[in-house]
Structure formats: structure tokens, C-alpha cells
Motif scaffolding. Structure first.
Motif, PDB file in Angstrom:
ATOM      1  N   PRO A   1      10.437  14.828  -7.857  1.00  0.00           N
ATOM      2  CA  PRO A   1      10.091  16.117  -8.482  1.00  0.00           C
ATOM      3  C   PRO A   1      10.999  16.441  -9.665  1.00  0.00           C
ATOM      4  O   PRO A   1      12.085  15.887  -9.821  1.00  0.00           O
ATOM      5  CB  PRO A   1      10.314  17.110  -7.341  1.00  0.00           C
ATOM      6  N   GLY A   2      10.528  17.347 -10.505  1.00  0.00           N
ATOM      7  CA  GLY A   2      11.365  17.936 -11.538  1.00  0.00           C
ATOM      8  C   GLY A   2      11.445  17.193 -12.848  1.00  0.00           C
ATOM      9  O   GLY A   2      12.102  17.657 -13.787  1.00  0.00           O
ATOM     10  N   ILE A   3      10.774  16.049 -12.979  1.00  0.00           N
ATOM     11  CA  ILE A   3      10.834  15.269 -14.218  1.00  0.00           C
ATOM     12  C   ILE A   3       9.834  15.841 -15.222  1.00  0.00           C
ATOM     13  O   ILE A   3       8.708  16.221 -14.860  1.00  0.00           O
ATOM     14  CB  ILE A   3      10.555  13.781 -13.921  1.00  0.00           C
ATOM     15  N   THR A   4      10.236  15.914 -16.463  1.00  0.00           N
ATOM     16  CA  THR A   4       9.357  16.455 -17.503  1.00  0.00           C
ATOM     17  C   THR A   4       8.017  15.728 -17.519  1.00  0.00           C
ATOM     18  O   THR A   4       7.966  14.501 -17.618  1.00  0.00           O
ATOM     19  CB  THR A   4      10.022  16.327 -18.886  1.00  0.00           C
ATOM     20  N   ASP A   5       6.939  16.485 -17.396  1.00  0.00           N
ATOM     21  CA  ASP A   5       5.570  15.933 -17.382  1.00  0.00           C
ATOM     22  C   ASP A   5       5.409  14.835 -16.336  1.00  0.00           C
ATOM     23  O   ASP A   5       4.622  13.897 -16.523  1.00  0.00           O
ATOM     24  CB  ASP A   5       5.182  15.403 -18.765  1.00  0.00           C
ATOM     25  N   GLY A   6       6.133  14.986 -15.242  1.00  0.00           N
ATOM     26  CA  GLY A   6       6.038  13.986 -14.177  1.00  0.00           C
ATOM     27  C   GLY A   6       4.660  13.897 -13.563  1.00  0.00           C
ATOM     28  O   GLY A   6       4.315  12.872 -12.948  1.00  0.00           O
ATOM     29  N   ASP A   7       3.844  14.932 -13.743  1.00  0.00           N
ATOM     30  CA  ASP A   7       2.481  14.893 -13.232  1.00  0.00           C
ATOM     31  C   ASP A   7       1.543  14.133 -14.162  1.00  0.00           C
ATOM     32  O   ASP A   7       0.359  13.946 -13.839  1.00  0.00           O
ATOM     33  CB  ASP A   7       1.959  16.313 -13.013  1.00  0.00           C
ATOM     34  N   ARG A   8       2.082  13.663 -15.304  1.00  0.00           N
ATOM     35  CA  ARG A   8       1.276  12.869 -16.257  1.00  0.00           C
ATOM     36  C   ARG A   8       1.820  11.459 -16.432  1.00  0.00           C
ATOM     37  O   ARG A   8       1.088  10.559 -16.843  1.00  0.00           O
ATOM     38  CB  ARG A   8       1.244  13.574 -17.617  1.00  0.00           C
ATOM     39  N   ILE A   9       3.095  11.259 -16.174  1.00  0.00           N
ATOM     40  CA  ILE A   9       3.709   9.943 -16.339  1.00  0.00           C
ATOM     41  C   ILE A   9       3.413   9.084 -15.115  1.00  0.00           C
ATOM     42  O   ILE A   9       3.622   9.514 -13.979  1.00  0.00           O
ATOM     43  CB  ILE A   9       5.231  10.059 -16.521  1.00  0.00           C
ATOM     44  N   THR A  10       2.946   7.860 -15.339  1.00  0.00           N
ATOM     45  CA  THR A  10       2.657   6.958 -14.230  1.00  0.00           C
ATOM     46  C   THR A  10       3.815   5.977 -14.015  1.00  0.00           C
ATOM     47  O   THR A  10       4.650   5.761 -14.903  1.00  0.00           O
ATOM     48  CB  THR A  10       1.379   6.151 -14.475  1.00  0.00           C
TER      49      THR A  10
ATOM     50  N   GLY B   1       0.789  -1.220   0.000  1.00  0.00           N
ATOM     51  CA  GLY B   1       0.000   0.000   0.000  1.00  0.00           C
ATOM     52  C   GLY B   1       0.820   1.269   0.000  1.00  0.00           C
ATOM     53  O   GLY B   1       0.284   2.366   0.241  1.00  0.00           O
ATOM     54  N   LYS B   2       2.111   1.169  -0.301  1.00  0.00           N
ATOM     55  CA  LYS B   2       2.969   2.349  -0.285  1.00  0.00           C
ATOM     56  C   LYS B   2       2.914   3.135  -1.587  1.00  0.00           C
ATOM     57  O   LYS B   2       3.370   4.281  -1.650  1.00  0.00           O
ATOM     58  CB  LYS B   2       4.413   1.942   0.027  1.00  0.00           C
ATOM     59  N   LEU B   3       2.401   2.510  -2.632  1.00  0.00           N
ATOM     60  CA  LEU B   3       2.234   3.203  -3.909  1.00  0.00           C
ATOM     61  C   LEU B   3       1.204   2.466  -4.740  1.00  0.00           C
ATOM     62  O   LEU B   3       0.802   1.342  -4.416  1.00  0.00           O
ATOM     63  CB  LEU B   3       3.570   3.295  -4.667  1.00  0.00           C
ATOM     64  N   SER B   4       0.788   3.098  -5.811  1.00  0.00           N
ATOM     65  CA  SER B   4      -0.044   2.468  -6.828  1.00  0.00           C
ATOM     66  C   SER B   4       0.684   2.558  -8.156  1.00  0.00           C
ATOM     67  O   SER B   4       1.370   3.558  -8.427  1.00  0.00           O
ATOM     68  CB  SER B   4      -1.393   3.175  -6.934  1.00  0.00           C
ATOM     69  N   LEU B   5       0.550   1.541  -8.984  1.00  0.00           N
ATOM     70  CA  LEU B   5       1.187   1.583 -10.295  1.00  0.00           C
ATOM     71  C   LEU B   5       0.692   2.753 -11.128  1.00  0.00           C
ATOM     72  O   LEU B   5       1.384   3.202 -12.045  1.00  0.00           O
ATOM     73  CB  LEU B   5       0.935   0.274 -11.049  1.00  0.00           C
ATOM     74  N   ASP B   6      -0.487   3.257 -10.806  1.00  0.00           N
ATOM     75  CA  ASP B   6      -1.054   4.357 -11.573  1.00  0.00           C
ATOM     76  C   ASP B   6      -0.837   5.710 -10.902  1.00  0.00           C
ATOM     77  O   ASP B   6      -1.379   6.731 -11.362  1.00  0.00           O
ATOM     78  CB  ASP B   6      -2.537   4.098 -11.823  1.00  0.00           C
ATOM     79  N   ASP B   7      -0.012   5.736  -9.840  1.00  0.00           N
ATOM     80  CA  ASP B   7       0.426   7.020  -9.290  1.00  0.00           C
ATOM     81  C   ASP B   7       1.306   7.724 -10.313  1.00  0.00           C
ATOM     82  O   ASP B   7       2.026   7.086 -11.093  1.00  0.00           O
ATOM     83  CB  ASP B   7       1.253   6.805  -8.018  1.00  0.00           C
ATOM     84  N   THR B   8       1.299   9.055 -10.272  1.00  0.00           N
ATOM     85  CA  THR B   8       2.199   9.794 -11.152  1.00  0.00           C
ATOM     86  C   THR B   8       3.582   9.885 -10.526  1.00  0.00           C
ATOM     87  O   THR B   8       3.752   9.823  -9.299  1.00  0.00           O
ATOM     88  CB  THR B   8       1.678  11.211 -11.427  1.00  0.00           C
ATOM     89  N   VAL B   9       4.568  10.029 -11.377  1.00  0.00           N
ATOM     90  CA  VAL B   9       5.958  10.113 -10.940  1.00  0.00           C
ATOM     91  C   VAL B   9       6.186  11.325 -10.044  1.00  0.00           C
ATOM     92  O   VAL B   9       6.952  11.282  -9.075  1.00  0.00           O
ATOM     93  CB  VAL B   9       6.878  10.159 -12.178  1.00  0.00           C
TER      94      VAL B   9
ATOM     95  N   SER C   1       6.525   5.730 -21.143  1.00  0.00           N
ATOM     96  CA  SER C   1       6.504   7.023 -20.467  1.00  0.00           C
ATOM     97  C   SER C   1       6.817   8.188 -21.392  1.00  0.00           C
ATOM     98  O   SER C   1       6.400   9.319 -21.141  1.00  0.00           O
ATOM     99  CB  SER C   1       7.511   7.035 -19.315  1.00  0.00           C
ATOM    100  N   GLY C   2       7.597   7.947 -22.432  1.00  0.00           N
ATOM    101  CA  GLY C   2       8.071   9.030 -23.294  1.00  0.00           C
ATOM    102  C   GLY C   2       9.390   9.615 -22.845  1.00  0.00           C
ATOM    103  O   GLY C   2       9.954  10.477 -23.542  1.00  0.00           O
ATOM    104  N   LEU C   3       9.927   9.177 -21.693  1.00  0.00           N
ATOM    105  CA  LEU C   3      11.211   9.693 -21.228  1.00  0.00           C
ATOM    106  C   LEU C   3      12.328   9.262 -22.176  1.00  0.00           C
ATOM    107  O   LEU C   3      12.395   8.102 -22.593  1.00  0.00           O
ATOM    108  CB  LEU C   3      11.513   9.184 -19.817  1.00  0.00           C
TER     109      LEU C   3
END
Length: 466
Positions: free
Chosen positions: A114-123, A101-109, A132-134
């Protein structure tokens, strides 16, 4: 760090479970001959292999020169750098944290790093499935300039994970080591441990595996990597500086130890069964197409046999690991060179030796019997209409039946009727083609049938063969 694969190269067959079975002396001789000839043909200095059959490791053996100054025989216990085969362990660590329960696979990066390009959209799932597109930090098959200087996960992230994305998250599949560096950082942040320490405690020690950081798997007592430029001499390779492979490929272990993990995969032990299933579930793109990749493993079937596979490339090393879960079999090959295709050739040869002898697909066999029966009926001008769909019955009018009888009956009994080409799906039907052989001519039969061993015929067309 490429993802070498045998998915298109191995001639595989329908599943057939193997009982626990040791290799016969003849099989062992074939394996020895295969490996020795491949090393001689390619110039690769050494290979270390493991074979699983019947859910047990039945062979672990090493061949050739593992390092300069070697005086004795090759040692199968020595850990080879397995590179990207490590990715499935990073993915397993993520799955274990999800179980807690420490994370979900569908959590955003962005929730964790922090600081990763579009990290609020990449799961996290997209990191593990290469969607991911990285931008990949190591697409080259050589050690580039920066790799001569030590780095850190944050150093890789700062240079590559903050660059513009190669595509929108989830839109495409493109192999990216960068995504796995980010995943490793998430494991360390949530577990409070270095990634390797977490894996030692949760995976390696419970399975009795010896795994080491590949940055420390250098010097006396470890296999040495080799290179070759074009057709020039085989030379000792200079290892990359520390920190470059990390969660994307930073492990070293013997093939025998890796095979213990393969056995756990077959038996669904150590990890909860749902975690194994999650790792092996191929991710699909928005258009519905399969990536043939799960979470750290390539997955698929060929001619009815399911496999889970991954290759790896480190500086001076190549590895191939293929698991056939339904057959309780696996082959692991590690070589200490990153030129030629010795690892793939050996893995294919081992698969041919270890897996069951080919047998016909059950549905194809039933379809062939039905095709023979209908062909002989048409020669007489009669056909069992219970074998036909409504549309096929409509096609076979009295005039059509008369043409089939008058043109086919004089030919008599054929020498052979056999399926040619692959079985395909189209329009909800199964498409198969057959060749009818006579001493002086050949005919072609094109069929469509409902799925299943007793599927009714939707199409049965006979024409001259080319």
C-alpha cells in the motif's frame, strides 16, 4: 546504480552453435594478456572472470589485488558484489511465485504494497521492466549522503516510491532501482521469507551456487572495493551502509557461480522454459517501439547474434554478464573498482576470443551472388526476369536495358563487387548497397529485394560511386 551495457560496443556475428570446447593454450594466453593489460591501463586493482563455451564453464580465473594485505594470488572463488545483475534473480523469484498462482505479472502493486504513488495503476510487470514511472532512488554514480546511514526497503519506498511519478505507468522506459525494491517486498510478503532465503532455496542451492548478501560480503575474506577521483590515486572505497541495494542489486557471488545461472538460462533448466522466455521478451511501449529490456535483463541481437545481458554497479564494484544463448556461450567479468571501463573492455575482448570466427550472413551472401549475376547480365543487355518483381520488370524497359549495356559493357569484368553498409528493412523489402570496383573507377549498386535467400529484386540501380 547504473545499467552499463555493451550492446552497441561488441562486434557480433551470425549465430553458430559451439560444441563443448575447452580453451586452447593460445586462447588462455590471449585472455591472460587481455586482462592484465586492461588492469594495467586502467589502474583497476583486480578482475575475476568466468567463460562458458559449449554450455560448460571452461574458465574461472582471478587477477590482481582483491584486498589490502593480499599475499597470495587472486582467488576466483571470492564473491564480488554484482549489483544490478541481481535484478534478474528478483525477477525470477516473481516468476516462480506466478507459476504457483500466488500473483500475476499484471496485478497492480497496490494489491500487495500500500501507499505507493499510483500503485493501483502500476503493474508488477512494469516494476520489472522499468516502465512503472517510479522515481529511481540511485541514479548517481557515487555514494550520496543518505547512503552513509542504514536503510530498509520501506525507508526507500517512503522517500522515493511515494514521490510523484516521472511518467505515466507504461508510457516510457526509464531505469528505476526503486521498482525492484517494491518487487522484492512483494516476494517477501507472498513467500513469507526474506528474499535471499527464497532465492537460496529455489535457485542458488539447486544450481550449486554460492551467493551472499553483499552487505555481509565485506571484511576479511572478501574483495575490497576501490575508487579513483579523476586521475588521482586509487583508494579503498567506503562501503554503503546496509540495506541500500536489497532486491535491486544486493547479491555478491563469484563469476563462476554466476556462470552456472547463465548455463541454466542456455539450457532452459531450473525455471520452466516459459519463465525464461518471459524474462527475455522485450517489453514494448505504446508506440510499438521496443525497450530492448525484458524482466531484469537487456535483450537484443547484433549482426544476427542474440544476446541476454546486464551490468551492475555497486559501491566500489562493476560487473558485466553477457549470455549468447544460441552459441551456448557466456562471459562474466567482475572488477573491484567503480571507475574506468575495465569490465566492459575485458568482456568485449573475451567475447571476441570465445565466440566463433565471423562468417557471412546466409541471406547477405546469397544476395551478393545474385547481385553479381544480375550485374554481369546487364552488361550484356539481358536479364533473367524471373529474378525480378513486377515493378522491377516494368523499370527495365528496352531503352533502360540498352543504356545499361552500352555504358557498362565497355568496363569489362570488375575487380570486385562487395556489400557496403548495413542490411536494412524498408517498405517490406530488404535494402542493400554494393560497391563495384574497377582499376580506375568505382560504381554503386542500390538494391531492394524480397526477404529470403531467393527473394526477387524490386530495385537494381547502378550509379557512379563517390
Amino acid at each position: 546504480m547504473r545499467y552499463p551495457t555493451l550492446l552497441a560496443a561488441i562486434a557480433l556475428i551470425a549465430p553458430a552453435a559451439l560444441a563443448a570446447q575447452a580453451l586452447t593454450p593460445a586462447e588462455t594466453q590471449k585472455i591472460d594478456a587481455l586482462v592484465q593489460k586492461t588492469l594495467a591501463d586502467t589502474g583497476v586493482p583486480s578482475a575475476s572472470i568466468a567463460v562458458v563455451r559449449g554450455g560448460k564453464v571452461v574458465l574461472a580465473k582471478a587477477y590482481g589485488k582483491q584486498f589490502e594485505g593480499q599475499t597470495g594470488p587472486a582467488d576466483p572463488k571470492l564473491p564480488y558484489q554484482i549489483a544490478s545483475v541481481s535484478k534478474q534473480f528478483t525477477a525470477a523469484a516473481i516468476l516462480l511465485l506466478a507459476d504457483e498462482g500466488k500473483l500475476s505479472l499484471d496485478d497492480t502493486v497496490a494489491k500487495y504494497i500500500p501507499g505507493i504513488t499510483d500503485g493501483d495503476r502500476i503493474t508488477i510487470r512494469q516494476l520489472l521492466s522499468h516502465t512503472s514511472g517510479l522515481r529511481d532512488y540511485w541514479p548517481q554514480d557515487y555514494s550520496f549522503r543518505a547512503m552513509a546511514t542504514p536503510t530498509s526497503p520501506q525507508g526507500i519506498v517512503d522517500r522515493w516510491a511515494k514521490a510523484p511519478l516521472d511518467f505515466q505507468p507504461g508510457a516510457q522506459w526509464q531505469y528505476s532501482n526503486t521498482g525492484y525494491v517494491v518487487a522484492g517486498m512483494i516476494v517477501e510478503k507472498l513467500s513469507g521469507q526474506p528474499l535471499l532465503d527464497f532465492l537460496q532455496a529455489r535457485v542458488f542451492r539447486p544450481l550449486g551456487m554460492r551467493a551472499v548478501d553483499q552487505d555481509k560480503a565485506v571484511g576479511p575474506g572478501f574483495p575490497q572495493g576501490y575508487l579513483r577521483h579523476a586521475l588521482g590515486p586509487v583508494r579503498v572505497e567506503t562501503p554503503a551502509a546496509s540495506g541500500w541495494l536489497y532486491a535491486a542489486g544486493g547479491l555478491a557471488m563469484s563469476p563462476e557461480d554466476l556462470a552456472k545461472w547463465d548455463v541454466a538460462r542456455m539450457n532452459r533448466t531450473l525455471l520452466p522454459p516459459q519463465d525464461w522466455a518471459e524474462q527475455e521478451k522485450p517489453v514494448r511501449l505504446p508506440d510499438g517501439s521496443s525497450t530492448n529490456y525484458g524482466l531484469g535483463v537487456g535483450v537484443g541481437t547484433a549482426d544476427g547474434r542474440r544476446f541476454v545481458e546486464h551490468g551492475g554497479e555497486a559501491v566500489g564494484f562493476l560487473t558485466e554478464n553477457i549470455v549468447y544463448p544460441d552459441d551456448k556461450a557466456a562471459v562474466v567479468v567482475a572488477v573491484n573498482a567503480w571507475f574506468a571501463d575495465a569490465h566492459d573492455r575485458i568482456a568485449k575482448g573475451l567475447s571476441d576470443i570465445v565466440l566463433p570466427a565471423p562468417r557471412a550472413n546466409v541471406e547477405d551472401a546469397a544476395a551478393l551472388d545474385r547481385t553479381k549475376r544480375i550485374y554481369l547480365q546487364l552488361q550484356t543487355g539481358q536479364v533473367d526476369r524471373a529474378l525480378l518483381t513486377e515493378d522491377a520488370a516494368y523499370y527495365f524497359t528496352p531503352a533502360t536495358m540498352a543504356d545499361y549495356r552500352t555504358s557498362l559493357s565497355p568496363l569489362g569484368a570488375p575487380t570486385k563487387i562487395e556489400q557496403v553498409g548495413k542490411t536494412r528493412l524498408r517498405g517490406g523489402f530488404v535494402n542493400r548497397s554494393y560497391r563495384v570496383t574497377y582499376p580506375n573507377r568505382s560504381l554503386r549498386i542500390s538494391t531492394y529485394a524480397e526477404p529470403g535467400t531467393n527473394g526477387r529484386i524490386e530495385q537494381f540501380l547502378v550509379s557512379p560511386a563517390q
